[in-house]
Write a protein that holds these residues in place. Sequence first.
Motif, PDB file in Angstrom:
ATOM      1  N   ASP A 101      50.195  -3.444  42.056  1.00  0.00           N
ATOM      2  CA  ASP A 101      51.261  -2.718  42.752  1.00  0.00           C
ATOM      3  C   ASP A 101      51.274  -1.238  42.403  1.00  0.00           C
ATOM      4  O   ASP A 101      52.079  -0.489  42.936  1.00  0.00           O
ATOM      5  CB  ASP A 101      52.629  -3.307  42.376  1.00  0.00           C
ATOM      6  CG  ASP A 101      52.811  -4.711  42.914  1.00  0.00           C
ATOM      7  OD1 ASP A 101      52.206  -5.040  43.951  1.00  0.00           O
ATOM      8  OD2 ASP A 101      53.559  -5.487  42.283  1.00  0.00           O
ATOM      9  N   GLU A 102      50.396  -0.850  41.469  1.00  0.00           N
ATOM     10  CA  GLU A 102      50.353   0.537  41.030  1.00  0.00           C
ATOM     11  C   GLU A 102      48.921   0.876  40.623  1.00  0.00           C
ATOM     12  O   GLU A 102      48.047   0.014  40.625  1.00  0.00           O
ATOM     13  CB  GLU A 102      51.292   0.740  39.834  1.00  0.00           C
ATOM     14  CG  GLU A 102      50.920  -0.122  38.633  1.00  0.00           C
ATOM     15  CD  GLU A 102      51.905  -0.017  37.492  1.00  0.00           C
ATOM     16  OE1 GLU A 102      52.838   0.802  37.556  1.00  0.00           O
ATOM     17  OE2 GLU A 102      51.736  -0.754  36.517  1.00  0.00           O
ATOM     18  N   HIS A 103      48.692   2.119  40.284  1.00  0.00           N
ATOM     19  CA  HIS A 103      47.390   2.527  39.782  1.00  0.00           C
ATOM     20  C   HIS A 103      47.256   2.034  38.344  1.00  0.00           C
ATOM     21  O   HIS A 103      48.232   2.023  37.600  1.00  0.00           O
ATOM     22  CB  HIS A 103      47.254   4.044  39.861  1.00  0.00           C
ATOM     23  CG  HIS A 103      47.208   4.533  41.272  1.00  0.00           C
ATOM     24  ND1 HIS A 103      48.320   4.549  42.075  1.00  0.00           N
ATOM     25  CD2 HIS A 103      46.182   4.978  42.021  1.00  0.00           C
ATOM     26  CE1 HIS A 103      47.974   4.999  43.263  1.00  0.00           C
ATOM     27  NE2 HIS A 103      46.693   5.269  43.261  1.00  0.00           N
ATOM     28  N   LEU A 104      46.061   1.606  37.974  1.00  0.00           N
ATOM     29  CA  LEU A 104      45.845   0.989  36.679  1.00  0.00           C
ATOM     30  C   LEU A 104      44.906   1.807  35.804  1.00  0.00           C
ATOM     31  O   LEU A 104      43.968   2.423  36.305  1.00  0.00           O
ATOM     32  CB  LEU A 104      45.254  -0.414  36.853  1.00  0.00           C
ATOM     33  CG  LEU A 104      46.051  -1.402  37.701  1.00  0.00           C
ATOM     34  CD1 LEU A 104      45.276  -2.712  37.841  1.00  0.00           C
ATOM     35  CD2 LEU A 104      47.425  -1.650  37.095  1.00  0.00           C
ATOM     36  N   SER A 105      45.122   1.745  34.508  1.00  0.00           N
ATOM     37  CA  SER A 105      44.206   2.354  33.544  1.00  0.00           C
ATOM     38  C   SER A 105      43.021   1.407  33.339  1.00  0.00           C
ATOM     39  O   SER A 105      43.061   0.242  33.754  1.00  0.00           O
ATOM     40  CB  SER A 105      44.917   2.567  32.205  1.00  0.00           C
ATOM     41  OG  SER A 105      45.220   1.312  31.615  1.00  0.00           O
ATOM     42  N   VAL A 106      41.994   1.897  32.680  1.00  0.00           N
ATOM     43  CA  VAL A 106      40.838   1.056  32.357  1.00  0.00           C
ATOM     44  C   VAL A 106      41.313  -0.163  31.564  1.00  0.00           C
ATOM     45  O   VAL A 106      40.908  -1.298  31.852  1.00  0.00           O
ATOM     46  CB  VAL A 106      39.782   1.852  31.550  1.00  0.00           C
ATOM     47  CG1 VAL A 106      38.686   0.937  31.040  1.00  0.00           C
ATOM     48  CG2 VAL A 106      39.195   2.972  32.398  1.00  0.00           C
TER      49      VAL A 106
END
Length: 145
Positions: free
Chosen positions: A39-44
Amino acid sequence: MAVTRQADRVDAVRDLVRANGKRWTIAKGAVVEALVGADEHLSVQQVHETIAARFPQIDRSTVHRILLALAEEHVVHVLGRQGEARYGMADEPHHHAVCARCGRETEIPAKVIAPALSKATAATGFTFATTSITLTGLCETCTTS
């Protein structure tokens, strides 16, 4: 319906990657599925945590390399937030608004920004090749607190 939509998006990305002469691997598919389902941008780290239970053999450095490769192919875009890159799908045209205080991110449909880009083109004579615009400001919560 949402599952089919997500599967369709993953299939479309796979076809695009292959059309560009790149390999489609199980690891690349897992990373794309994680981003499509988010639902959102994700980190590695968040991507790695999302896929780790299903694919424990895929390590964090592999996830990082895949995300960088997908960014080079314009399949995902990268947002820098408080020193940590976050990744999101670039298959549906959109831009971003980021709160300068709390870091909240939201997507802005490309059609909302298109009139401003047209006016900027008319005023400057530039043709803008945009994959993503990031606007920084204060979210509703931070504005009222």
